[in-house]
Every structure is written in C-alpha cells, then in structure tokens.
Design an enzyme around this catalytic site. Structure first.
Site, PDB file in Angstrom:
ATOM      1  N   TYR A   1     -22.503  -9.161 -71.003  1.00  0.00           N
ATOM      2  CA  TYR A   1     -21.602  -9.294 -69.848  1.00  0.00           C
ATOM      3  C   TYR A   1     -21.769 -10.667 -69.221  1.00  0.00           C
ATOM      4  O   TYR A   1     -22.894 -11.110 -68.955  1.00  0.00           O
ATOM      5  CB  TYR A   1     -21.977  -8.193 -68.846  1.00  0.00           C
ATOM      6  CG  TYR A   1     -21.063  -8.056 -67.657  1.00  0.00           C
ATOM      7  CD1 TYR A   1     -19.680  -8.011 -67.819  1.00  0.00           C
ATOM      8  CD2 TYR A   1     -21.579  -7.948 -66.372  1.00  0.00           C
ATOM      9  CE1 TYR A   1     -18.845  -7.870 -66.723  1.00  0.00           C
ATOM     10  CE2 TYR A   1     -20.755  -7.788 -65.270  1.00  0.00           C
ATOM     11  CZ  TYR A   1     -19.377  -7.757 -65.445  1.00  0.00           C
ATOM     12  OH  TYR A   1     -18.564  -7.611 -64.363  1.00  0.00           O
TER      13      TYR A   1
ATOM     14  N   GLY B   1     -12.968  42.886 -50.335  1.00  0.00           N
ATOM     15  CA  GLY B   1     -12.122  44.056 -50.129  1.00  0.00           C
ATOM     16  C   GLY B   1     -12.654  45.215 -50.963  1.00  0.00           C
ATOM     17  O   GLY B   1     -13.256  45.008 -52.011  1.00  0.00           O
TER      18      GLY B   1
ATOM     19  N   TYR C   1     -32.161  -3.003 -74.530  1.00  0.00           N
ATOM     20  CA  TYR C   1     -30.804  -2.678 -74.097  1.00  0.00           C
ATOM     21  C   TYR C   1     -29.835  -3.094 -75.190  1.00  0.00           C
ATOM     22  O   TYR C   1     -29.740  -4.273 -75.541  1.00  0.00           O
ATOM     23  CB  TYR C   1     -30.445  -3.386 -72.777  1.00  0.00           C
ATOM     24  CG  TYR C   1     -28.978  -3.184 -72.443  1.00  0.00           C
ATOM     25  CD1 TYR C   1     -28.467  -1.898 -72.279  1.00  0.00           C
ATOM     26  CD2 TYR C   1     -28.098  -4.266 -72.346  1.00  0.00           C
ATOM     27  CE1 TYR C   1     -27.116  -1.686 -72.021  1.00  0.00           C
ATOM     28  CE2 TYR C   1     -26.750  -4.060 -72.076  1.00  0.00           C
ATOM     29  CZ  TYR C   1     -26.263  -2.767 -71.920  1.00  0.00           C
ATOM     30  OH  TYR C   1     -24.943  -2.567 -71.676  1.00  0.00           O
TER      31      TYR C   1
ATOM     32  N   LYS D   1     -12.571  21.766 -52.755  1.00  0.00           N
ATOM     33  CA  LYS D   1     -13.584  22.690 -53.272  1.00  0.00           C
ATOM     34  C   LYS D   1     -13.503  22.891 -54.780  1.00  0.00           C
ATOM     35  O   LYS D   1     -14.510  22.797 -55.487  1.00  0.00           O
ATOM     36  CB  LYS D   1     -13.440  24.038 -52.550  1.00  0.00           C
ATOM     37  CG  LYS D   1     -14.363  25.097 -53.060  1.00  0.00           C
ATOM     38  CD  LYS D   1     -14.327  26.330 -52.189  1.00  0.00           C
ATOM     39  CE  LYS D   1     -13.216  27.276 -52.569  1.00  0.00           C
ATOM     40  NZ  LYS D   1     -13.330  28.569 -51.891  1.00  0.00           N
TER      41      LYS D   1
ATOM     42  N   ALA E   1      -5.204  26.910 -52.975  1.00  0.00           N
ATOM     43  CA  ALA E   1      -4.665  26.207 -51.807  1.00  0.00           C
ATOM     44  C   ALA E   1      -5.572  26.335 -50.598  1.00  0.00           C
ATOM     45  O   ALA E   1      -5.297  25.769 -49.542  1.00  0.00           O
ATOM     46  CB  ALA E   1      -3.270  26.733 -51.483  1.00  0.00           C
TER      47      ALA E   1
ATOM     48  N   ASN F   1     -17.971  28.932 -52.207  1.00  0.00           N
ATOM     49  CA  ASN F   1     -17.431  28.579 -50.890  1.00  0.00           C
ATOM     50  C   ASN F   1     -18.270  27.562 -50.147  1.00  0.00           C
ATOM     51  O   ASN F   1     -17.835  26.999 -49.163  1.00  0.00           O
ATOM     52  CB  ASN F   1     -17.311  29.836 -50.018  1.00  0.00           C
ATOM     53  CG  ASN F   1     -16.330  30.818 -50.620  1.00  0.00           C
ATOM     54  OD1 ASN F   1     -15.140  30.558 -50.673  1.00  0.00           O
ATOM     55  ND2 ASN F   1     -16.848  31.925 -51.123  1.00  0.00           N
TER      56      ASN F   1
ATOM     57  N   GLY G   1      -9.053  29.945 -58.040  1.00  0.00           N
ATOM     58  CA  GLY G   1      -9.529  28.698 -58.637  1.00  0.00           C
ATOM     59  C   GLY G   1     -10.972  28.374 -58.357  1.00  0.00           C
ATOM     60  O   GLY G   1     -11.483  27.353 -58.808  1.00  0.00           O
TER      61      GLY G   1
ATOM     62  N   ARG H   1     -37.500 -20.406 -79.672  1.00  0.00           N
ATOM     63  CA  ARG H   1     -38.543 -20.660 -78.676  1.00  0.00           C
ATOM     64  C   ARG H   1     -39.176 -22.034 -78.927  1.00  0.00           C
ATOM     65  O   ARG H   1     -39.159 -22.560 -80.055  1.00  0.00           O
ATOM     66  CB  ARG H   1     -39.607 -19.568 -78.750  1.00  0.00           C
ATOM     67  CG  ARG H   1     -40.280 -19.481 -80.094  1.00  0.00           C
ATOM     68  CD  ARG H   1     -41.362 -18.426 -80.098  1.00  0.00           C
ATOM     69  NE  ARG H   1     -41.992 -18.384 -81.407  1.00  0.00           N
ATOM     70  CZ  ARG H   1     -41.871 -17.377 -82.259  1.00  0.00           C
ATOM     71  NH1 ARG H   1     -41.147 -16.323 -81.951  1.00  0.00           N
ATOM     72  NH2 ARG H   1     -42.474 -17.417 -83.419  1.00  0.00           N
TER      73      ARG H   1
ATOM     74  N   ARG I   1     -16.018  25.059 -45.867  1.00  0.00           N
ATOM     75  CA  ARG I   1     -17.467  25.289 -45.834  1.00  0.00           C
ATOM     76  C   ARG I   1     -18.242  24.375 -46.792  1.00  0.00           C
ATOM     77  O   ARG I   1     -19.458  24.273 -46.709  1.00  0.00           O
ATOM     78  CB  ARG I   1     -17.778  26.763 -46.138  1.00  0.00           C
ATOM     79  CG  ARG I   1     -17.623  27.636 -44.897  1.00  0.00           C
ATOM     80  CD  ARG I   1     -18.136  29.027 -45.162  1.00  0.00           C
ATOM     81  NE  ARG I   1     -17.176  29.813 -45.914  1.00  0.00           N
ATOM     82  CZ  ARG I   1     -17.496  30.893 -46.641  1.00  0.00           C
ATOM     83  NH1 ARG I   1     -18.764  31.272 -46.730  1.00  0.00           N
ATOM     84  NH2 ARG I   1     -16.566  31.567 -47.280  1.00  0.00           N
TER      85      ARG I   1
HETATM   86  C1  UD1 Z   1      -9.753  38.014 -51.233  1.00  0.00           C
HETATM   87  C2  UD1 Z   1      -9.219  39.439 -51.385  1.00  0.00           C
HETATM   88  C3  UD1 Z   1     -10.392  40.412 -51.339  1.00  0.00           C
HETATM   89  C4  UD1 Z   1     -11.378  40.078 -52.434  1.00  0.00           C
HETATM   90  C5  UD1 Z   1     -11.831  38.625 -52.312  1.00  0.00           C
HETATM   91  C6  UD1 Z   1     -12.663  38.260 -53.503  1.00  0.00           C
HETATM   92  C7  UD1 Z   1      -6.994  39.473 -50.430  1.00  0.00           C
HETATM   93  C8  UD1 Z   1      -6.173  39.849 -49.281  1.00  0.00           C
HETATM   94  N1  UD1 Z   1      -8.282  39.709 -50.333  1.00  0.00           N
HETATM   95  O1  UD1 Z   1     -10.282  37.904 -49.941  1.00  0.00           O
HETATM   96  O2  UD1 Z   1      -9.915  41.727 -51.521  1.00  0.00           O
HETATM   97  O3  UD1 Z   1     -12.495  40.947 -52.365  1.00  0.00           O
HETATM   98  O4  UD1 Z   1     -10.701  37.751 -52.251  1.00  0.00           O
HETATM   99  O5  UD1 Z   1     -13.162  36.981 -53.340  1.00  0.00           O
HETATM  100  O6  UD1 Z   1      -6.466  39.005 -51.419  1.00  0.00           O
HETATM  101  N2  UD1 Z   1      -5.662  31.133 -51.204  1.00  0.00           N
HETATM  102  C9  UD1 Z   1      -4.521  30.374 -51.292  1.00  0.00           C
HETATM  103  N3  UD1 Z   1      -3.590  30.442 -50.304  1.00  0.00           N
HETATM  104  C10 UD1 Z   1      -3.752  31.247 -49.220  1.00  0.00           C
HETATM  105  C11 UD1 Z   1      -4.916  32.028 -49.127  1.00  0.00           C
HETATM  106  C12 UD1 Z   1      -5.850  31.956 -50.133  1.00  0.00           C
HETATM  107  O7  UD1 Z   1      -4.331  29.632 -52.254  1.00  0.00           O
HETATM  108  O8  UD1 Z   1      -2.851  31.253 -48.376  1.00  0.00           O
HETATM  109  C13 UD1 Z   1      -6.636  31.073 -52.273  1.00  0.00           C
HETATM  110  C14 UD1 Z   1      -7.935  30.412 -51.832  1.00  0.00           C
HETATM  111  O9  UD1 Z   1      -7.965  29.054 -52.167  1.00  0.00           O
HETATM  112  C15 UD1 Z   1      -8.980  31.194 -52.611  1.00  0.00           C
HETATM  113  C16 UD1 Z   1      -8.343  32.532 -52.908  1.00  0.00           C
HETATM  114  O10 UD1 Z   1      -6.963  32.371 -52.675  1.00  0.00           O
HETATM  115  O11 UD1 Z   1      -9.277  30.578 -53.839  1.00  0.00           O
HETATM  116  C17 UD1 Z   1      -8.929  33.647 -52.094  1.00  0.00           C
HETATM  117  O12 UD1 Z   1      -8.664  33.464 -50.746  1.00  0.00           O
HETATM  118  P1  UD1 Z   1      -9.660  33.919 -49.616  1.00  0.00           P
HETATM  119  O13 UD1 Z   1      -9.049  33.627 -48.315  1.00  0.00           O
HETATM  120  O14 UD1 Z   1     -10.993  33.358 -49.879  1.00  0.00           O
HETATM  121  O15 UD1 Z   1      -9.687  35.490 -49.870  1.00  0.00           O
HETATM  122  P2  UD1 Z   1     -10.671  36.519 -49.208  1.00  0.00           P
HETATM  123  O16 UD1 Z   1     -10.356  36.662 -47.787  1.00  0.00           O
HETATM  124  O17 UD1 Z   1     -12.051  36.170 -49.582  1.00  0.00           O
END
Ligand code: UD1
Ligand code: CA
Length: 445
Positions: free
Chosen positions: A368, A137, A347, A22, A10, A225, A102, A421, A15
């Site tokens: 065609y 994280g 072709y 994406k 979602a 990203n 995803g 021809r 970016r």
């Molecule tokens: C998250 C992790 C982090 C990890 C990293 C790896 C958390 C809090 N943090 O951080 O520990 O190292 O991924 O890439 O989970 N998404 C939604 N809905 C939302 C928010 C996000 O569907 O409300 C989806 C995004 O489309 C994306 C994925 O979740 O595919 C990750 O979200 P993103 O905001 O990129 O997570 P990070 O902050 O990178």
C-alpha cells in the site's frame, strides 16, 4: 402447492438501544432477519415479503440484497395490521403463506415446514411452545379435538387462561387468499388497541375453518428484544453450529471456545484448536488444521494445510494444500501455493506465492502506498530471507533467493540472488577497546 412467507419486522426494537435496526443485529455473523429468511427459504417459500417501518430503509436494503421483497407498514398498529400490509405485494400469489417474525434467529426450517404440513389436518396452523413467561399469548386448545380454540394475549387473559403454559410463537400458516381477507377484517378491541394476528384463527373459525397447533421447542422460538437476548441467541446458535460441526466429523479440542459463522464450512476430519474465531466466508478442507487463537475471515484452507497458532487470515486468502501459516502471520487477499511456508511473523497482502516457497520471519509485502494496493508475486520454490520488505508491485522469480534484511524494489530473476543490505564491516578489537575506555571514564567518578 407454492409457498410464500411474510416476515414482520416493523417493530421499533427500542430495547436494543441501538441505531441499528433490531433485525439487522448479527447472530453468528449474519443479520437476525437473514437467518429467518434462510429458514423460510429452506422450507420452500419462493416468495418472501418483509414488513418494515417507514424508517426501515436499512432493513429494506438488506431484503433487496438477499433477493426478497419488502413493504412499508406506515404505523405500527399490531401484528395483524403488519401482516395485512403485505397483502398488496402478494396479490397475484395463490398458494400457502406463513407469517412469522423477523427477530427469531433460531427458528428452524423444519418447524416452518411442519407448520405448512399441519395444514393437512386443518385449514390453518400455528406454532406453539411450552413456557411460563408472561411475555407470550396463551394457546387454548379445543378439548374435543385438540385443535385451536383461541389465542389470548397475556394482558387480555383471565387467571385460568394465564395458568396455561402453551404459548403462541407467532407463526401462522394459511391459504394466502383467505388469510389476507381475514387480516383485512381484524378489529382492535383489545387491551392494546392493536390489530392482533392472533385473531385471524377466530375469523377463520366463524367460516368453519379450523387451526392446527404444532408444538416446537421453546429454545427455537425465542425472539431477540435486548442485548441480553441477543447474547443468549448467539450462545444458543454457537452451540448448534458446534454440535453440527462435531457431528459431521470435525475435530475440536475445546468446542465451547470456538466461534463459528452461519456459513462456516468445516469439512469432515479437519482439526480446530481452542479459541479459534471463524468470521464469515471461511472454508476449511478435510485434513487441514487450524491451531489455537487464530482468526479467519473470507478464506479457504486447503487439505493438509496448517494455520496458526495465532494466525490471521483475511478476506480473499487461499492457503494451498499442505502450506503452513504460522504464529503472528497475517495473510490478506493472497494465494499461498502448495507446500509453501510462512511460519512466523509475516504480512502477506495482495500476494501470489507459488508452490514450495519459503517466506522467512519478518517478511512484509509493502502493498500500500497510501492510495493504491499493489501486488507481489513470489515464484515457486523461492526463498525469502528473514526481515525482507517486498515493495510492491514486485516479482521474485521461481527459485530465486532474497537475502535476509533486504528491501526489494525491483523484480528478481528466476534462480537469482537479490541482496540489498549494506555489506558487513568488521573492526577487529573494537569492542574490547570500547569497554576499556568506558570503564576508565566511569572509574574516575
Ligand atoms: C406477539 C403475539 C403473542 C406471541 C408473541 C410471541 C400478537 C397479538 N401477539 O406478541 O401471542 O406470544 O408475539 O413473541 O400477535 N410487528 C410489526 N408491526 C406491528 C407490530 C409488530 O411489524 O405493528 C412485528 C414486530 O417487529 C415483531 C413482531 O411483529 O417482530 C411481534 O410483535 P410484538 O409487538 O413483539 O408482539 P408481542 O406483543 O410480543
Ligand atoms: Ca406488542
């Protein structure tokens, strides 16, 4: 135990600077999300739910196309909130669930499978990898037993925690019922005011449920990203596909120049020259050869056939056993019979060519008329002279000859000769007289 997957998709993906969501950008000719779905399926997930944003209609359409469910997360309030949004769709599901993102096209089924299996050690599992990037994280292990203590987002981490190089990939496995209960109880008291998926292990721990940590290769865990990361993922995927092809016995002179699609089937002992591009839907059988600079899509090349150099096969083409499709020959939605040859500059569109036919240089099927496509049939053993235009619908019978330079608008009977021809006229001495006259005029100036 039955398995399900929740795929978070979602996020905005701003970016990428693209109107296309994406996760629908392609890697090896297939949407990133498609690769993730394939991986979780191969790891045994029978139920799959994709979490999308309200404007993610295209993502939901793709999910439907590949037979998986989707839900809408109204507001992007964090990864934990997103995972919780899939709860209703899996209400009737009793089994294990994996949560993943995803946007990770390189994630392998084996890693997902390992994360499910790690649940023999602890109730939950996460996947981690080694990296010093500030984008992730940090995974902090319990020194006593090596299981997870906690995950701290980089932003929320202190100096000592930031020095840890074990990072959270974002993949989490748990019993589905418990997971959705914990996800529903998440709080957003952190630096980003988001509901963190990474807090689920904490809630579990309060109930005495521990989390195992599976360590995977960093390269597999890379998310996409930006356009740059998309290009990097493509390069990594190409490397993986080329390596698999070589290991299975495909001959490649310059594998680093060959582009493969996610579904390219190259049978052992086929040969691929430099700079060949395989768009989706291609099968090349053992003993066939694709020569340099050819472009293939939606085509089957049978054993012993030779395609290229510089050939183009478009969707719906079947190149029969030992047939030859040579330089600057384009084939679209056509069947080329066993041993037939179109060696140069032709072709063939919407055509059916029997076995052992010879298609001369410059032959064109005029398929065609500006509105509809029409078929050309060329019988077995037919010989089409160079520079022939076959105005479809038209049939050239078995064994028939068409004289070079003909425009064939009517069917040609088997074993007949068709020539359209104008007959050749010859004026004896004309050239010599012409030259003399010209020289005389030029001489006067
Ligand atoms: C998250 C992790 C982090 C990890 C990293 C790896 C958390 C809090 N943090 O951080 O520990 O190292 O991924 O890439 O989970 N998404 C939604 N809905 C939302 C928010 C996000 O569907 O409300 C989806 C995004 O489309 C994306 C994925 O979740 O595919 C990750 O979200 P993103 O905001 O990129 O997570 P990070 O902050 O990178
Ligand atoms: Ca974030």
């Amino acid at each position: 135990m039955t398995r399900a997957a929740v795929i978070l998709a979602a996020g905005m993906g701003t970016r990428m600077k693209s109107a296309t969501p994406k996760v629908l950008h392609a890697v090896a000719g297939y949407p990133i999300l498609g690769h993730v779905i394939k991986a979780v399926r191969a790891a045994g997930c029978a139920r799959i739910v994709v979490v999308t944003s309200s404007d993610g209609a295209a993502v939901r359409d793709f999910a439907r196309l590949v037979d998986v469910g989707s839900v809408v997360q109204d507001k992007q309030l964090g990864t934990g909130h997103a995972a919780a949004a899939a709860g209703a769709a899996l209400e009737d599901f009793a089994g294990d669930v994996v949560i993943c993102y995803g946007d990770m096209p390189l994630m392998q089924a084996s890693t997902i499978a390992r994360s499910f299996e790690a649940r023999g050690v602890a109730s939950l599992s996460i996947v981690a990898f080694r990296s010093e990037s500030t984008a992730y994280g940090r995974v902090i292990l319990d020194k006593a037993d090596g299981l997870l203590d906690r995950i701290v987002e980089y932003r929320d981490a202190d100096e000592e925690e930031r020095r840890i190089d074990l990072c959270n990939a974002g993949i989490l496995c748990a019993d589905a019922r418990s997971f959705f209960r914990w996800a529903g109880g998440l709080k957003n008291d952190n630096a980003q005011r988001e509901y963190y998926l990474t807090d689920v292990p904490l809630l579990a721990k309060k109930e005495g449920q521990r989390t195992a940590v599976v360590v995977a290769d960093e390269r597999e865990m890379r998310g996409v990203n930006s356009r740059l990361e998309l290009a990097e993922a493509e390069a990594a995927m190409q490397q993986r596909l080329r390596r698999a092809a070589l290991e299975s016995g495909v001959g490649m002179l310059a594998p680093e120049t060959v582009y493969l699609s996610h579904d390219t089937v190259l049978e052992p002992d086929c040969q691929v020259g430099p700079y060949v591009m395989f768009a989706p839907g291609v099968t090349v059988k053992s003993g066939a050869e694709i020569k340099a600079f050819s472009h293939l899509e939606g085509a089957v090349v049978e054993t012993g056939a030779v395609v290229g150099p510089y050939a183009r096969l478009r969707p719906g083409s079947l190149i029969g056993e030992s047939a030859h499709i040579g330089n600057f020959v384009e084939v679209k939605k056509s069947r080329i019979g066993k041993g037939s040859k179109a060696n140069h500059l032709a072709y063939l569109g919407d055509a059916e060519v029997g076995a052992g036919a010879n298609i001369g240089a410059g032959t064109i099927t005029c398929n065609y008329d500006g509105f509809d496509k029409h078929e050309t049939r060329i019988g077995a053993g037919a010989f089409i002279g160079s520079d022939t235009a076959l105005v479809a619908p038209v049939t050239v019978g078995d064994g028939a000859y068409v004289g070079a330079g003909s425009v064939v608008t009517k069917d040609v009977a088997a074993d007949a000769l068709a020539v359209t021809r104008a007959e050749q006229r010859e004026v004896q001495g004309w050239a010599a007289k012409f030259r003399a006259r010209k020289k005389a005029v030029k001489g006067k100036i």
